[in-house]
Design an enzyme around this catalytic site. Structure first.
Site, PDB file in Angstrom:
ATOM      1  N   GLU A 108      -0.495  -6.708  -5.881  1.00  0.00           N
ATOM      2  CA  GLU A 108      -0.361  -7.197  -4.510  1.00  0.00           C
ATOM      3  C   GLU A 108      -1.662  -7.004  -3.739  1.00  0.00           C
ATOM      4  OE1 GLU A 108       4.166  -6.769  -3.085  1.00  0.00           O
ATOM      5  OE2 GLU A 108       3.123  -4.847  -3.160  1.00  0.00           O
ATOM      6  N   ASP A 119       2.051  -3.480   5.318  1.00  0.00           N
ATOM      7  CA  ASP A 119       0.669  -3.861   5.010  1.00  0.00           C
ATOM      8  C   ASP A 119      -0.169  -4.264   6.222  1.00  0.00           C
ATOM      9  OD1 ASP A 119       2.003  -3.761   2.622  1.00  0.00           O
ATOM     10  OD2 ASP A 119       1.629  -5.834   2.063  1.00  0.00           O
TER      11      ASP A 119
END
Length: 606
Positions: free
Chosen positions: A326, A152
């Site tokens: 998320e 990420d």
């Protein structure tokens, strides 16, 4: 044979000098700078006689993890590093930074590695670590980590002419683990410089995803214009993992951080409680934090960034719920062609994507500083229609009121087995986000950021041509390295299927087409190159299209990816590809009718 990169120079020999006390063996390196002692139960001590900047450790991606600690003055001086040290073969090397211990007696405690492992023949001290871009599939113009694993994007902010990109980074291998925040900077969103790993694990756990803000009014008391990072502390325990939110601040524009003494700042009994996105809500004169909690988003407010109050939750019966939610983001965007603005909540989830694995969805609605309301509760809207755009978030403090997004260009289904070694992970190109209205509803437009055009080099323009059967454009570019952009406009004249394929001299093909009756853009990568490393990789992805009579499409091809932007970003499709040779031909086909390629420009990207 596995690829070997960053091979240390010099000849090493390991000499066993006998058993000590019946259970310890000792070995020396040729230059006497390293002494290795093997104990029972795969315990090992590496003593550094004359410290250099790095200890280079050989890694084998498929080996079990060993636990590694730096020991100074008989005290553990580093968090636990889980490293897949080489046992039978060496894939690449990773550096352990010893520069902070130059004047101290340093030892490395290595647990879980047998005395006959290949590692002991290749371990070496060095004052340099070679980070040159050598991998066959490493992109030319996309951000990648210099080495190690990346997932990420984190903590992105803009300040003083510099874009800062942090990312989930494992500096000790190309598989997931040892989560820190790696850091890269850019002045143009296309050329990136690796700046190291400024936020590393501590007593509260590994450093998971989060965000950064520029505290312009010194609301937290760390200093005017301090850069403040918010991240999830993820601590494994014998009773299960726990997640809490922590904070760190920087007074040197994000180069280094000091962790807040009273971390964590926010805790929960929820198992999945992570990925804080923080921003300033001007009408209420307070900060907002949005957190992913299981399959919902929770919204908190604060005046000082330290004390937080829960305001609301969002998510029940909204959008896709095939997996855990998320990496949230909440931004206000203009609606093109009007003076209106709407709030967009970006929600990444894994699994549950439209074509399997991870993906990013979004919601459009209103936000009053405490509560988000989705105005289209019966729809699921996807930010990208490929398999490889996840964890998309936006830059804080971006210039000119732009909303600039970046995603992780991969999928959790196969990221761990992608055919790269020294690094694993890539980002999409930067994208500017806006909204547009269509049939009374609002949708996200994701257009390539204009900075990407600065990479354009050699240009080839193909004159207009008509396709009633098939037509092939040969030799797309001279000296084609597999990094280019294609712009095309197509006028349909009755074809039911508009086909174009990228081909190479190995017989590999990336197949794309417009299904006119169904109003779909389709990409099939099942014959695109190397696809056998995962059963989930050879996929077909599909995007809805409003107009199949007048097609406008931009394709960004790099050595191991393709990003398609249709109608200036009204639909986007991102997919990884691994061709054994660059695609150097473009073939067009028409089914039941004909079409005209009115313009076709190919740009080499450098």
């Amino acid at each position: 044979m596995k690829q070997l990169t960053n091979k240390p120079s010099g000849t090493w020999r390991v000499l066993c000098v006998g058993l000590m006390m019946g259970f310890t063996s000792m070995a020396y390196a040729a230059d006497s700078s390293i002494k290795v002692r093997h104990l029972v139960n795969e315990q090992n001590i590496v003593s550094v006689q004359q410290a250099k900047k790095y200890l280079l450790l050989p890694v084998e991606d498929t080996a079990p993890e060993s636990k590694v600690h730096i020991v100074v003055d008989n005290q553990q001086a580093s968090p636990t590093m889980n490293i897949r040290l080489a046992r039978e073969s060496v894939d690449y090397y990773v550096p352990v930074d010893l520069s902070a211990y130059q004047d101290k007696a340093v030892a490395i405690d290595i647990q879980g590695l047998p005395a006959n492992a290949l590692c002991w023949k290749h371990i070496q001290l060095s004052d340099t670590y070679d980070m040159k871009n050598r991998e066959k599939f490493r992109p030319v113009y996309h951000h990648t980590p210099a080495y190690g694993w990346m997932n990420d994007p984190n903590g992105m902010f803009y300040k003083d002419g510099v874009y800062h990109l942090y990312f989930q980074h494992n500096p000790y291998g190309s598989t997931w683990g040892n989560m820190t925040w790696g850091h890269s900077t850019s002045t143009d969103l296309v050329n990136w410089k690796f700046e190291g790993d400024p936020i590393v694990p501590d007593a509260w756990g590994a450093i998971f995803s989060g965000s950064c803000v520029v505290d312009k009014e010194n609301t937290a008391g760390f200093g005017k214009d301090a850069v403040i990072a918010f991240y999830t502390s993820a601590k494994p325990t014998p009773w299960g993992d726990s997640q809490s939110q922590s904070m760190a601040y920087s007074l040197d524009n994000g180069k280094s951080f000091t962790k807040y003494a009273h971390n964590p700042i926010l805790t929960s009994t929820e198992r999945d409680f992570r990925d804080p996105k923080v921003f300033w809500y001007a009408p209420g004169k307070h900060w907002v934090m949005i957190l992913a909690v299981g399959q919902e988003m929770q919204i908190f407010s604060s005046k000082d960034l330290k004390e937080w109050k829960k305001e609301s939750s969002f998510g029940a019966k909204q959008g896709a719920h095939g997996g855990v939610w998320e990496c949230p983001d909440l931004v206000q965007l203009p609606v093109e062609g009007s003076k209106d603005k709407k709030w967009v909540l970006i929600c990444n989830l894994n699994p549950g994507g439209p074509f399997g694995g991870s993906a990013a969805q979004y919601f459009v609605g209103t936000f009053d500083g405490k509560k988000f309301t989705n105005e289209s509760p019966t729809q699921t809207k996807w930010l990208d229609w490929g398999k490889d755009n996840y964890a998309t978030v936006t830059w804080s403090n971006a210039p000119d009121n732009r909303c600039i997004a970046l995603g992780w260009m991969s999928n959790w289904q196969y990221q761990a087995v992608l055919p790269t070694f020294q690094y694993r992970g890539s980002n999409t190109i930067a994208r500017d986000l806006t909204l547009y209205e269509e049939e009374g509803d609002y949708y996200l437009k994701s257009a390539p950021s204009p900075e990407i055009e600065s990479l354009r080099g050699e240009k080839v323009s193909i004159p207009s041509f008509k396709v009633s059967d098939s037509y092939e454009v040969k030799s797309l570019l001279d000296d084609n390295e597999g990094a280019y952009e294609i712009e095309m406009t197509i006028k349909n004249s009755g074809a039911s299927k508009i086909v174009f394929s990228l081909l190479n001299d190995k017989g590999e093909k990336l197949y794309m087409y417009y299904n006119v009756p169904r109003k779909q853009f389709v990409m099939d990568r099942s014959e695109s190159g190397i696809v056998d490393f995962s059963k989930d990789f050879p996929a077909v992805t599909v995007a809805p299209v409003a107009d199949t009579d007048n097609i406008r499409l931009r394709l960004f091809i790099d050595k191991s990816s393709i990003e398609a932007f249709g109608e200036d970003g009204k639909y986007v499709m991102t997919n990884r590809i691994f061709p054994n040779a660059p695609y150097n031909r473009l073939q067009f086909e028409s089914v039941r009718g004909n079409f005209t390629v009115k313009s076709l420009n190919v740009y080499k990207l450098k």
